[in-house]
Design a protein around this motif. Structure first.
Motif, mmCIF file in Angstrom:
data_model
loop_
_atom_site.group_PDB
_atom_site.id
_atom_site.type_symbol
_atom_site.label_atom_id
_atom_site.label_comp_id
_atom_site.label_asym_id
_atom_site.label_seq_id
_atom_site.Cartn_x
_atom_site.Cartn_y
_atom_site.Cartn_z
ATOM 1 N N LYS A 41 1.551 -7.808 -3.497
ATOM 2 C CA LYS A 41 1.023 -7.985 -4.863
ATOM 3 C C LYS A 41 -0.104 -6.995 -5.137
ATOM 4 O O LYS A 41 -0.189 -6.428 -6.232
ATOM 5 N N GLU A 42 -0.975 -6.789 -4.163
ATOM 6 C CA GLU A 42 -2.056 -5.811 -4.343
ATOM 7 C C GLU A 42 -1.488 -4.414 -4.532
ATOM 8 O O GLU A 42 -1.967 -3.641 -5.381
ATOM 9 N N TYR A 43 -0.445 -4.086 -3.790
ATOM 10 C CA TYR A 43 0.237 -2.794 -3.936
ATOM 11 C C TYR A 43 0.863 -2.688 -5.322
ATOM 12 O O TYR A 43 0.733 -1.646 -5.989
ATOM 13 N N ASP A 44 1.526 -3.747 -5.776
ATOM 14 C CA ASP A 44 2.150 -3.755 -7.099
ATOM 15 C C ASP A 44 1.117 -3.495 -8.193
ATOM 16 O O ASP A 44 1.357 -2.703 -9.108
ATOM 17 N N ILE A 45 -0.020 -4.163 -8.109
ATOM 18 C CA ILE A 45 -1.070 -3.981 -9.111
ATOM 19 C C ILE A 45 -1.531 -2.529 -9.138
ATOM 20 O O ILE A 45 -1.649 -1.919 -10.206
ATOM 21 N N ALA A 46 -1.770 -1.971 -7.968
ATOM 22 C CA ALA A 46 -2.220 -0.578 -7.897
ATOM 23 C C ALA A 46 -1.187 0.368 -8.499
ATOM 24 O O ALA A 46 -1.531 1.306 -9.225
#
Length: 66
Positions: A41-46
Motif C-alpha cells: 500500500k505504501e508503494y502504491d501511494i508513492a
C-alpha cells in the motif's frame, strides 16, 4: 482521452483510499495487516503520487505549447 480534471480526481481518490486503508490496517491499527501488505500500500501511494505529478507536469507542458 480522459478529461484531465477527471483523471486527477481519480488519482486523488486512489491515493485517499490507500491512505485510509493504511490508517485502518497499517502499523498504528489495533490489528495491523502483515508487513508485506502494508509495504504494498505504501508503494502504491508513492506510485500514484508520482503518476499524478508527471501527469500535471505533462499538462503544464501541453498548455505552454498551445
Amino acid at each position: 482521452m480522459t478529461d484531465p480534471a477527471e483523471m486527477i480526481a481519480w488519482l486523488d481518490r486512489r491515493i485517499a483510499s490507500a491512505m485510509t486503508w493504511l490508517d485502518d490496517h497499517g502499523h498504528g491499527s489495533k490489528k495491523p495487516r502483515p508487513e508485506n501488505e502494508i509495504a504494498t500500500k505504501e508503494y502504491d501511494i508513492a506510485r500514484f503520487e508520482e503518476i499524478k505529478a508527471a501527469y500535471l507536469k505533462a499538462l503544464e507542458r501541453r498548455g505552454q505549447a498551445a
